[in-house]
Design a protein around this motif. Structure first.
Motif, short mmCIF file in Angstrom:
data_model
loop_
_atom_site.label_atom_id
_atom_site.label_comp_id
_atom_site.label_asym_id
_atom_site.label_seq_id
_atom_site.Cartn_x
_atom_site.Cartn_y
_atom_site.Cartn_z
N SER A 81 -45.40 -72.74 61.40
CA SER A 81 -45.70 -71.74 60.38
C SER A 81 -45.24 -70.34 60.79
O SER A 81 -44.81 -69.55 59.96
CB SER A 81 -47.18 -71.74 59.99
OG SER A 81 -47.97 -71.37 61.09
N LYS A 82 -45.27 -70.04 62.10
CA LYS A 82 -44.75 -68.74 62.56
C LYS A 82 -43.23 -68.72 62.57
O LYS A 82 -42.62 -67.70 62.28
CB LYS A 82 -45.29 -68.41 63.96
CG LYS A 82 -46.73 -67.95 63.93
CD LYS A 82 -47.20 -67.51 65.29
CE LYS A 82 -48.63 -67.02 65.20
NZ LYS A 82 -49.13 -66.55 66.49
N LYS A 84 -41.13 -70.65 60.70
CA LYS A 84 -40.62 -70.73 59.33
C LYS A 84 -41.32 -69.65 58.53
O LYS A 84 -42.49 -69.75 58.22
CB LYS A 84 -40.89 -72.11 58.76
CG LYS A 84 -40.23 -72.33 57.42
CD LYS A 84 -40.10 -73.80 57.16
CE LYS A 84 -39.61 -74.09 55.78
NZ LYS A 84 -38.29 -73.60 55.48
N GLN A 85 -40.58 -68.61 58.19
CA GLN A 85 -41.18 -67.42 57.62
C GLN A 85 -41.94 -67.68 56.32
O GLN A 85 -42.94 -67.03 56.06
CB GLN A 85 -40.11 -66.36 57.42
CG GLN A 85 -39.62 -65.84 58.75
CD GLN A 85 -38.43 -64.92 58.62
OE1 GLN A 85 -37.77 -64.85 57.60
NE2 GLN A 85 -38.15 -64.20 59.69
N ASP A 86 -41.50 -68.64 55.53
CA ASP A 86 -42.25 -68.93 54.30
C ASP A 86 -43.42 -69.89 54.54
O ASP A 86 -44.21 -70.15 53.66
CB ASP A 86 -41.33 -69.45 53.19
CG ASP A 86 -40.73 -70.82 53.49
OD1 ASP A 86 -41.06 -71.42 54.53
OD2 ASP A 86 -39.90 -71.27 52.69
N GLY A 87 -43.51 -70.42 55.76
CA GLY A 87 -44.63 -71.27 56.14
C GLY A 87 -44.63 -72.64 55.48
O GLY A 87 -45.57 -73.40 55.63
N ALA A 88 -43.56 -72.99 54.75
CA ALA A 88 -43.53 -74.25 54.02
C ALA A 88 -43.14 -75.42 54.92
O ALA A 88 -42.14 -75.36 55.62
CB ALA A 88 -42.55 -74.16 52.85
N TYR A 89 -43.96 -76.44 54.91
CA TYR A 89 -43.64 -77.68 55.60
C TYR A 89 -44.44 -78.78 54.94
O TYR A 89 -45.32 -78.53 54.12
CB TYR A 89 -43.93 -77.60 57.10
CG TYR A 89 -45.35 -77.24 57.45
CD1 TYR A 89 -46.33 -78.22 57.57
CD2 TYR A 89 -45.71 -75.92 57.66
CE1 TYR A 89 -47.62 -77.89 57.88
CE2 TYR A 89 -47.00 -75.58 57.99
CZ TYR A 89 -47.95 -76.56 58.10
OH TYR A 89 -49.24 -76.23 58.40
#
Length: 116
Positions: A81-82, A84-89
């Protein structure tokens, strides 16, 4: 770290879709094993190593951990989450494989610049 081995990582690169747990991509990178020695934990070593791998090998990733390994699950959620700036997974709950239950996190990662 300072001449000492701090841990190890086993990667599988460009794993075909038929061998992936969650990804529908044609190929993805998989972290098979990720271990940081206890005395190096909590100092950012694991996060630095993980982000370095994501930078070196951008693309689709699957990160698996055994269901009972709550610290690993929390670590990977935080790192991804840190990173990947958009926090999408995407996550998959437990899945039996070779007599072990696994949870899986799937994410598409591009090379990003991070501030630590």
């Amino acid at each position: 770290m300072d001449g000492e081995i701090a841990g190890f990582v086993f990667l599988k690169l460009d794993v075909r879709q038929t061998y992936l747990s969650l990804s529908t991509a044609e190929k993805a990178n998989v972290i098979s094993e990720f271990f940081i020695m206890r005395k190096f934990r909590g100092h950012g070593v694991g996060r630095t190593v993980a982000c370095s791998l994501f930078d070196q090998f951008p693309g689709q990733w699957e990160v698996r951990q055994t269901v009972g390994n709550k610290p690993a699950y929390a670590f990977w959620k935080q790192v991804i989450s840190k990173y990947k700036q958009d926090g999408a997974y995407q996550e998959e709950g437990s899945r039996a494989e070779r007599k072990m239950e696994w949870s899986c996190i799937y994410v598409q990662l591009a090379k990003l610049a991070l501030i630590f």
